[in-house]
Design an enzyme around this catalytic site. Sequence first.
Site, PDB file in Angstrom:
ATOM      1  N   HIS A  24       0.807  -1.231   0.000  1.00  0.00           N
ATOM      2  CA  HIS A  24       0.000   0.000   0.000  1.00  0.00           C
ATOM      3  C   HIS A  24       0.842   1.284   0.000  1.00  0.00           C
ATOM      4  O   HIS A  24       0.797   2.116   0.898  1.00  0.00           O
ATOM      5  CB  HIS A  24      -1.113   0.041   1.045  1.00  0.00           C
ATOM      6  CG  HIS A  24      -0.841  -0.624   2.363  1.00  0.00           C
ATOM      7  ND1 HIS A  24       0.072  -0.161   3.252  1.00  0.00           N
ATOM      8  CD2 HIS A  24      -1.397  -1.706   2.940  1.00  0.00           C
ATOM      9  CE1 HIS A  24       0.052  -0.923   4.318  1.00  0.00           C
ATOM     10  NE2 HIS A  24      -0.815  -1.870   4.152  1.00  0.00           N
ATOM     11  N   HIS A  78      -1.859 -11.281  14.223  1.00  0.00           N
ATOM     12  CA  HIS A  78      -2.193  -9.959  13.672  1.00  0.00           C
ATOM     13  C   HIS A  78      -3.242 -10.132  12.567  1.00  0.00           C
ATOM     14  O   HIS A  78      -3.096 -10.998  11.698  1.00  0.00           O
ATOM     15  CB  HIS A  78      -0.893  -9.361  13.103  1.00  0.00           C
ATOM     16  CG  HIS A  78      -0.985  -8.014  12.495  1.00  0.00           C
ATOM     17  ND1 HIS A  78      -1.965  -7.099  12.795  1.00  0.00           N
ATOM     18  CD2 HIS A  78      -0.181  -7.399  11.574  1.00  0.00           C
ATOM     19  CE1 HIS A  78      -1.758  -5.988  12.097  1.00  0.00           C
ATOM     20  NE2 HIS A  78      -0.692  -6.160  11.337  1.00  0.00           N
ATOM     21  N   GLU A  80      -4.059  -8.098  10.119  1.00  0.00           N
ATOM     22  CA  GLU A  80      -3.832  -7.531   8.781  1.00  0.00           C
ATOM     23  C   GLU A  80      -3.693  -8.660   7.760  1.00  0.00           C
ATOM     24  O   GLU A  80      -3.094  -9.712   8.028  1.00  0.00           O
ATOM     25  CB  GLU A  80      -2.601  -6.602   8.751  1.00  0.00           C
ATOM     26  CG  GLU A  80      -2.596  -5.784   7.469  1.00  0.00           C
ATOM     27  CD  GLU A  80      -1.640  -4.590   7.468  1.00  0.00           C
ATOM     28  OE1 GLU A  80      -0.768  -4.487   8.350  1.00  0.00           O
ATOM     29  OE2 GLU A  80      -1.788  -3.759   6.543  1.00  0.00           O
ATOM     30  N   ASP A  82      -2.083  -9.485   5.130  1.00  0.00           N
ATOM     31  CA  ASP A  82      -0.869 -10.162   4.651  1.00  0.00           C
ATOM     32  C   ASP A  82      -0.544 -11.382   5.520  1.00  0.00           C
ATOM     33  O   ASP A  82       0.193 -12.267   5.098  1.00  0.00           O
ATOM     34  CB  ASP A  82       0.328  -9.200   4.550  1.00  0.00           C
ATOM     35  CG  ASP A  82       0.558  -8.356   5.780  1.00  0.00           C
ATOM     36  OD1 ASP A  82      -0.396  -8.124   6.544  1.00  0.00           O
ATOM     37  OD2 ASP A  82       1.686  -7.901   5.988  1.00  0.00           O
ATOM     38  N   HIS A 145       1.317  -2.541  14.807  1.00  0.00           N
ATOM     39  CA  HIS A 145       0.776  -1.239  14.517  1.00  0.00           C
ATOM     40  C   HIS A 145      -0.741  -1.216  14.374  1.00  0.00           C
ATOM     41  O   HIS A 145      -1.316  -0.229  13.911  1.00  0.00           O
ATOM     42  CB  HIS A 145       1.423  -0.724  13.215  1.00  0.00           C
ATOM     43  CG  HIS A 145       1.124  -1.620  12.030  1.00  0.00           C
ATOM     44  ND1 HIS A 145       0.583  -1.123  10.877  1.00  0.00           N
ATOM     45  CD2 HIS A 145       1.209  -2.959  11.843  1.00  0.00           C
ATOM     46  CE1 HIS A 145       0.415  -2.113  10.008  1.00  0.00           C
ATOM     47  NE2 HIS A 145       0.785  -3.229  10.575  1.00  0.00           N
ATOM     48  N   ASP A 164       4.935  -8.589  12.761  1.00  0.00           N
ATOM     49  CA  ASP A 164       5.532  -7.472  12.016  1.00  0.00           C
ATOM     50  C   ASP A 164       6.828  -6.950  12.658  1.00  0.00           C
ATOM     51  O   ASP A 164       7.735  -6.472  11.955  1.00  0.00           O
ATOM     52  CB  ASP A 164       4.545  -6.292  11.924  1.00  0.00           C
ATOM     53  CG  ASP A 164       3.498  -6.482  10.832  1.00  0.00           C
ATOM     54  OD1 ASP A 164       3.716  -7.301   9.921  1.00  0.00           O
ATOM     55  OD2 ASP A 164       2.462  -5.797  10.895  1.00  0.00           O
ATOM     56  N   TYR A 192      11.296  -0.722   7.049  1.00  0.00           N
ATOM     57  CA  TYR A 192      10.039  -1.267   7.576  1.00  0.00           C
ATOM     58  C   TYR A 192       9.586  -0.461   8.791  1.00  0.00           C
ATOM     59  O   TYR A 192       8.431  -0.044   8.896  1.00  0.00           O
ATOM     60  CB  TYR A 192      10.213  -2.749   7.953  1.00  0.00           C
ATOM     61  CG  TYR A 192       8.895  -3.430   8.167  1.00  0.00           C
ATOM     62  CD1 TYR A 192       8.240  -4.052   7.125  1.00  0.00           C
ATOM     63  CD2 TYR A 192       8.282  -3.404   9.416  1.00  0.00           C
ATOM     64  CE1 TYR A 192       6.999  -4.644   7.315  1.00  0.00           C
ATOM     65  CE2 TYR A 192       7.054  -3.994   9.618  1.00  0.00           C
ATOM     66  CZ  TYR A 192       6.413  -4.617   8.555  1.00  0.00           C
ATOM     67  OH  TYR A 192       5.186  -5.187   8.750  1.00  0.00           O
ATOM     68  N   HIS A 223       7.796 -11.366   8.448  1.00  0.00           N
ATOM     69  CA  HIS A 223       8.338 -10.850   7.184  1.00  0.00           C
ATOM     70  C   HIS A 223       9.860 -10.963   7.232  1.00  0.00           C
ATOM     71  O   HIS A 223      10.489 -10.506   8.194  1.00  0.00           O
ATOM     72  CB  HIS A 223       8.018  -9.358   6.991  1.00  0.00           C
ATOM     73  CG  HIS A 223       6.565  -9.050   6.839  1.00  0.00           C
ATOM     74  ND1 HIS A 223       5.802  -9.494   5.787  1.00  0.00           N
ATOM     75  CD2 HIS A 223       5.732  -8.308   7.610  1.00  0.00           C
ATOM     76  CE1 HIS A 223       4.571  -9.040   5.912  1.00  0.00           C
ATOM     77  NE2 HIS A 223       4.492  -8.326   7.015  1.00  0.00           N
TER      78      HIS A 223
HETATM   79 FE1  FEO Z   1       0.674  -5.259   9.723  1.00  0.00          FE
HETATM   80 FE2  FEO Z   1       2.614  -7.489   8.014  1.00  0.00          FE
HETATM   81  O1  FEO Z   1       1.036  -6.645   8.540  1.00  0.00           O
END
Ligand code: FEO
Length: 388
Positions: A24, A78, A80, A82, A145, A164, A192, A223
């Site tokens: 994004h 999390h 989110e 991804d 986050h 994350d 990041y 990640h």
């Molecule tokens: Fe906050 Fe890797 O997603």
Amino acid sequence: MNCVEVREGIYFVGAADWNVRSFHGYSTNRGATYNAYLIIDEKITLIDTVKAPFAEELIRRISDIIDPSKIDYVVSNHVEMDHSSGIPAIMEVAKNAVIVTSAPSGLKGLQAHYGSDYNYMAVKAGETLSIGKRSLAFVATPMLHWPDNMVTYCPEEKILFSNDAFGQHFASSKHFDVDVNLEEVYQEAKKYYANILMLYGKQAAKALEIVRTLDLEMICPSHGIIWTKHIAEILDKYEEFATGKAKDKAIIVYDSMWHSTEKMAHAILEGFAKKGVETKLYDLKENHISDIMTEVLDAKYIAVGSPTLNNTMMPTVAGFLCYMEGLHPENKKAFAFGSYGWGGQAVVKIQDKLKEIGCEIICDPIKTTYIPSEEVLNTIETSIETLI
Ligand code: FEO
């Protein structure tokens, strides 16, 4: 598929997204990975999933180790997507699995995304779950986050599944810090933090305090690369990021129409350089705002320049300031500069925005009409020298 055993009975089962170049709006020039980890114990446990298009790969990797229908727990650190959008595909094959998520935000978030029909277990900070010879302790990291964020610690293995936190957008066929170019990984970890976590420095500092109390042999983020031999270094880097520690460094960011504002940018650069300040200059036409923000993270000074276009700043500059406003860097000394033909509203608007962001304004806007002469440029250079 290659099975990557990160520790006896614990496997990387995630996926690399080699060609993704935007998260994004954040430029992911080295690709990304969505790391998921499978723990083989009395209760088969999957820590996080992957982005939906990679769910098939996740299931193939798991299938190389066990029958995925045997998964008992899916820990979702999390919400989110991804990390969580692979959940429906996993639940399709692991119909009896229980999804473990944070209470209340994780539960609320997952139900909003995937409905209420799955078996959920909402856990609070400090709760633990026995999965056999191992246990999992859940540590809340709210607003790091998203409100739901948590990390999962396995004390028997001394492994932190950090989601994350400590992650990097870095696709690699290698999985450990000892096997890759560390400078590239540190750069991506910094990028990041700057682009995803910078706004949440206080929460990061608090989480770091907790993480430092854990006995750690491995940090497995969701990640990028797994930290093994360089845990102390990445924790120290996060300490610096979270405390907003600034170097004697200046960032000059600008756009220019006919090179006048650009000439001013270079004069400002010379002024800083003469004082021995490490200075970096970024034309917004040529540089991505997420790369610039990575450099802003540890800079003391920031100069933002734009010519006046239709009574305001150029849209590239407005976009950069909007992005910076969201990330809200701390402890920045700043000023505006730019050339104009008439009006000259851009520098005033830039200065107002820098103030709104919370920067300390260290001088009035530096402005000149039309094309700056050599004399004007020399004056700008000298003014920067006397300013710092
Ligand atoms: Fe906050 Fe890797 O997603």
